[in-house]
Scaffold this motif. Structure first.
Motif, mmCIF file in Angstrom:
data_model
loop_
_atom_site.group_PDB
_atom_site.id
_atom_site.type_symbol
_atom_site.label_atom_id
_atom_site.label_comp_id
_atom_site.label_asym_id
_atom_site.label_seq_id
_atom_site.Cartn_x
_atom_site.Cartn_y
_atom_site.Cartn_z
ATOM 1 N N ALA A 21 20.516 -58.033 16.885
ATOM 2 C CA ALA A 21 19.220 -58.710 16.853
ATOM 3 C C ALA A 21 19.317 -59.974 16.004
ATOM 4 O O ALA A 21 20.138 -60.073 15.085
ATOM 5 N N PRO A 22 18.481 -60.958 16.291
ATOM 6 C CA PRO A 22 18.463 -62.173 15.462
ATOM 7 C C PRO A 22 18.126 -61.848 14.010
ATOM 8 O O PRO A 22 17.523 -60.813 13.702
ATOM 9 N N ASP A 23 18.512 -62.733 13.130
ATOM 10 C CA ASP A 23 18.236 -62.558 11.697
ATOM 11 C C ASP A 23 16.756 -62.272 11.469
ATOM 12 O O ASP A 23 15.878 -62.927 12.046
ATOM 13 N N GLY A 24 16.518 -61.272 10.612
ATOM 14 C CA GLY A 24 15.147 -60.942 10.251
ATOM 15 C C GLY A 24 14.448 -60.012 11.212
ATOM 16 O O GLY A 24 13.283 -59.662 10.997
ATOM 17 N N THR A 25 15.138 -59.615 12.270
ATOM 18 C CA THR A 25 14.537 -58.696 13.236
ATOM 19 C C THR A 25 15.445 -57.485 13.412
ATOM 20 O O THR A 25 16.553 -57.437 12.893
ATOM 21 N N GLY A 26 14.954 -56.505 14.155
ATOM 22 C CA GLY A 26 15.765 -55.339 14.461
ATOM 23 C C GLY A 26 15.864 -54.355 13.315
ATOM 24 O O GLY A 26 15.101 -54.406 12.344
ATOM 25 N N ARG A 27 16.848 -53.486 13.424
ATOM 26 C CA ARG A 27 16.998 -52.378 12.475
ATOM 27 C C ARG A 27 18.398 -52.399 11.888
ATOM 28 O O ARG A 27 19.388 -52.508 12.616
ATOM 29 N N GLU A 28 18.499 -52.273 10.577
ATOM 30 C CA GLU A 28 19.796 -52.322 9.907
ATOM 31 C C GLU A 28 20.644 -51.106 10.262
ATOM 32 O O GLU A 28 20.158 -49.973 10.256
ATOM 33 N N ILE A 29 21.919 -51.354 10.552
ATOM 34 C CA ILE A 29 22.873 -50.293 10.851
ATOM 35 C C ILE A 29 23.954 -50.317 9.775
ATOM 36 O O ILE A 29 24.634 -51.335 9.586
ATOM 37 N N PRO A 30 24.151 -49.192 9.049
ATOM 38 C CA PRO A 30 25.129 -49.180 7.966
ATOM 39 C C PRO A 30 26.535 -48.821 8.430
ATOM 40 O O PRO A 30 26.723 -48.163 9.460
ATOM 41 N N ASP A 31 27.508 -49.272 7.685
ATOM 42 C CA ASP A 31 28.884 -48.786 7.810
ATOM 43 C C ASP A 31 28.890 -47.341 7.357
ATOM 44 O O ASP A 31 28.410 -47.010 6.272
ATOM 45 N N ALA A 32 29.423 -46.435 8.186
ATOM 46 C CA ALA A 32 29.361 -45.008 7.858
ATOM 47 C C ALA A 32 30.126 -44.673 6.591
ATOM 48 O O ALA A 32 29.755 -43.745 5.862
ATOM 49 N N ALA A 33 31.195 -45.419 6.307
ATOM 50 C CA ALA A 33 32.018 -45.116 5.143
ATOM 51 C C ALA A 33 31.501 -45.772 3.872
ATOM 52 O O ALA A 33 31.438 -45.135 2.818
ATOM 53 N N THR A 34 31.114 -47.033 3.954
ATOM 54 C CA THR A 34 30.734 -47.773 2.742
ATOM 55 C C THR A 34 29.230 -47.877 2.555
ATOM 56 O O THR A 34 28.782 -48.211 1.456
ATOM 57 N N ARG A 35 28.461 -47.635 3.618
ATOM 58 C CA ARG A 35 26.997 -47.750 3.649
ATOM 59 C C ARG A 35 26.526 -49.194 3.538
ATOM 60 O O ARG A 35 25.330 -49.451 3.372
ATOM 61 N N GLU A 36 27.429 -50.163 3.620
ATOM 62 C CA GLU A 36 27.037 -51.567 3.694
ATOM 63 C C GLU A 36 26.474 -51.855 5.082
ATOM 64 O O GLU A 36 26.869 -51.226 6.067
ATOM 65 N N GLY A 39 25.195 -54.747 10.744
ATOM 66 C CA GLY A 39 24.424 -55.674 11.550
ATOM 67 C C GLY A 39 23.056 -55.072 11.835
ATOM 68 O O GLY A 39 22.693 -54.031 11.275
ATOM 69 N N ARG A 40 22.337 -55.707 12.719
ATOM 70 C CA ARG A 40 20.979 -55.273 13.039
ATOM 71 C C ARG A 40 20.882 -54.972 14.529
ATOM 72 O O ARG A 40 21.181 -55.823 15.367
ATOM 73 N N ALA A 41 20.461 -53.742 14.850
ATOM 74 C CA ALA A 41 20.305 -53.346 16.243
ATOM 75 C C ALA A 41 18.968 -53.837 16.780
ATOM 76 O O ALA A 41 17.950 -53.774 16.078
ATOM 77 N N PRO A 42 18.933 -54.346 18.001
ATOM 78 C CA PRO A 42 17.650 -54.704 18.597
ATOM 79 C C PRO A 42 16.716 -53.497 18.625
ATOM 80 O O PRO A 42 17.152 -52.373 18.874
ATOM 81 N N ALA A 43 15.446 -53.733 18.368
ATOM 82 C CA ALA A 43 14.446 -52.666 18.384
ATOM 83 C C ALA A 43 13.617 -52.805 19.655
ATOM 84 O O ALA A 43 12.493 -53.326 19.637
ATOM 85 N N HIS A 44 14.210 -52.386 20.770
ATOM 86 C CA HIS A 44 13.505 -52.497 22.040
ATOM 87 C C HIS A 44 12.331 -51.531 22.088
ATOM 88 O O HIS A 44 12.353 -50.460 21.473
#
Length: 483
Positions: A21-36, A39-44
């Motif tokens: 998703a573009p910056d400022g939109t969507g839903r944050e997806i964490p790295d499973a190992a580091t939790r960083e 990116g952001r998944a589109p929120a359709h």
């Protein structure tokens, strides 16, 4: 970071930019190992889904009328595209899902994607002549069902997506694919790569929440639903599909049992026993979740599996040395740790593991072997879906089969023996859709796979898998005398 690893990371970043998703939109997806944040998944939304289904419906007729040969050629090109992007996809998958690059994990999963798609493209499904005599010629043919809704899980997100969309596209259906909310980015990237060669609107991804999934299952323009996930969600899909009478293929929960028969040579099976249970850090529907071992070899099996568990490297999946990773999400971590603690409190013996690996990261749980546990313990009777294996002692073989079959699910199972004839006789006594001998969980793109009991219904893979995403039509006309 090596030069090759840096190149894979850069290529993965390019893929990610294409689908997130573009910056400022969507839903944050964490790295499973580091939790960083990766990116952001589109929120359709449901409205987005409705539009996607309308587009897929409009594209379906032209896709079907291309014919099998042209569709197969395009799917083979899509497999080539997956191969060309395999390392970047594996890198993104490893971060998002947690599975390491090496071992039976991320690179393995990408190889399976290509292999299954190629098999889907080249498998022949012949029409069947039912009657051909003087008075009648009747033939059974297979046609596309229409628009397929594919709802995928988070544990093998890319491979299982291919299991769903590959045969559906091969048979002339168009597909609207919804990945798990936990692992959307890698699936969106996979579909983007495939769509570089497929016609527009033949394969449409939709990234949304449970409301989107519920609408997909109940939408009046969906002709077939393919779902892999929990039995509870599968039941809801069945209820939702009552209104549109969509055909269903459901691969639901499993609590697979393995039985080690008396007299088995433990050194011959120990490694395969371990990986039958701990593949993808235990997060596999058809992994072995409980192991019944005869008295005569019980201690030897427990010791052998504990030794392997203690020596198998776990950690961040991008480290080439690791072959076990974290639990993918916090709810699953809590289920695993809770069941192990309950077993410990009830008197079971935690031989190794049994604790969070906090030195590695938030969601790492050490590979755990639990011995001297009662068959009615929660860790045995519930699907833990993580790196913890209960080993139950038995002395009476009939009792072992009664315990193994005494649950309401039946996805896979296995028997282990040094005597091939004993093993085959034992396999016939297991209540599961697939029974493996001296292995557990191995799949082949031409061998049908599906569960019984509450593990779902419908078959995937091979000719039977193609039939499952088709509708039958009987063409009946004059026989030889009338021609």
């Amino acid at each position: 970071m090596s030069e090759s690893a840096a190149a894979a990371a850069a290529a993965a970043a390019v893929l990610l930019d294409r689908v997130q998703a573009p910056d400022g939109t969507g839903r944050e997806i964490p790295d499973a190992a580091t939790r960083e944040v990766i990116g952001r998944a589109p929120a359709h939304t449901v409205a987005d889904l409705d539009q996607a289904i309308e587009r897929a419906r409009a594209a379906q007729h032209a896709w079907e009328t291309l014919g099998h040969e042209e569709r197969s050629a395009l799917l083979l090109k899509a497999a080539d595209a997956i191969d060309a992007n395999a390392e970047a996809l594996a890198h993104l998958l490893s971060r998002e899902q947690g599975k390491p690059l090496n071992g039976p994990n991320a690179r393995f999963e990408l190889g399976a994607c290509s292999a299954w798609l190629r098999t889907n493209a080249t498998t022949v499904l012949e029409s069947q002549v039912l009657v051909d005599d003087e008075s009648l010629h009747a033939e059974l043919v297979y046609r596309a069902a229409g628009v397929v809704g594919a709802i995928g899980p988070w544990n093998w997100p890319l491979m299982i997506t291919i299991w769903q969309i590959g045969p559906a596209l091969r048979m002339g259906n168009t597909v609207v694919a919804k990945p798990s909310e936990y692992t959307p980015l890698s699936v969106l990237a996979l579909i983007a790569v495939m769509n570089d060669v497929l016609p527009a609107d033949v394969l449409i991804p939709i990234s949304g929440g449970r409301d989107v999934g519920a609408r997909l299952a109940s939408h009046p323009d969906i002709d077939k639903i393919m779902f892999t996930g929990s039995t509870a969600t599968g039941r809801r899909i069945i209820e939702s599909s009552a209104g549109n009478l969509a055909r269903l293929t459901l691969e639901l929960g499993g609590n697979d049992a393995g039985i080690v028969l008396p007299g088995t040579e433990v050194s011959d099976i120990a490694q395969d026993l371990f990986w039958g249970a701990f593949i993808n850090t235990g997060q596999t529907c058809a992994a072995m979740k409980r192991l019944y071992v005869h008295d005569s070899v019980y201690d030897e099996v427990v010791d052998a599996l504990a030794e392997i568990a203690e020596s198998t490297p776990m950690g961040n999946g991008l480290d080439e040395n690791n072959v076990l990773g974290p639990l993918q999400n916090r709810p699953q971590f809590d289920i695993v740790s809770g069941l192990v603690e309950e077993a410990r409190a009830s008197g079971a013996r935690v031989v190794t593991g049994g604790a969070a690996a906090t030195d590695l990261g938030e969601l790492f749980y050490r590979p755990t072997i639990v011995a001297d546990i009662d068959n009615d313990a929660g860790l045995v009777q519930q699907e833990q879906f993580g790196p913890a294996l209960p080993i139950i002692r038995y002395s009476d073989v009939d009792q072992a089969f009664a315990w193994a079959n005494g649950v309401d699910v039946g996805l896979g199972s296995s028997v282990w023996s040094s005597d091939p004839e004993d093993a085959r006789q034992a396999a016939a006594r297991m209540q599961a859709g697939t029974v493996w001998i001296n292995s557990h969980g191995g799949l082949h793109p031409m061998v049908p796979f599906g569960g019984i009991k509450s593990s779902g219904y419908g078959l995937e893979f091979g000719v039977e898998g193609l039939k499952s995403v088709a509708v039958t039509q009987v063409i009946s006309g004059p026989g030889r005398k009338g021609r």
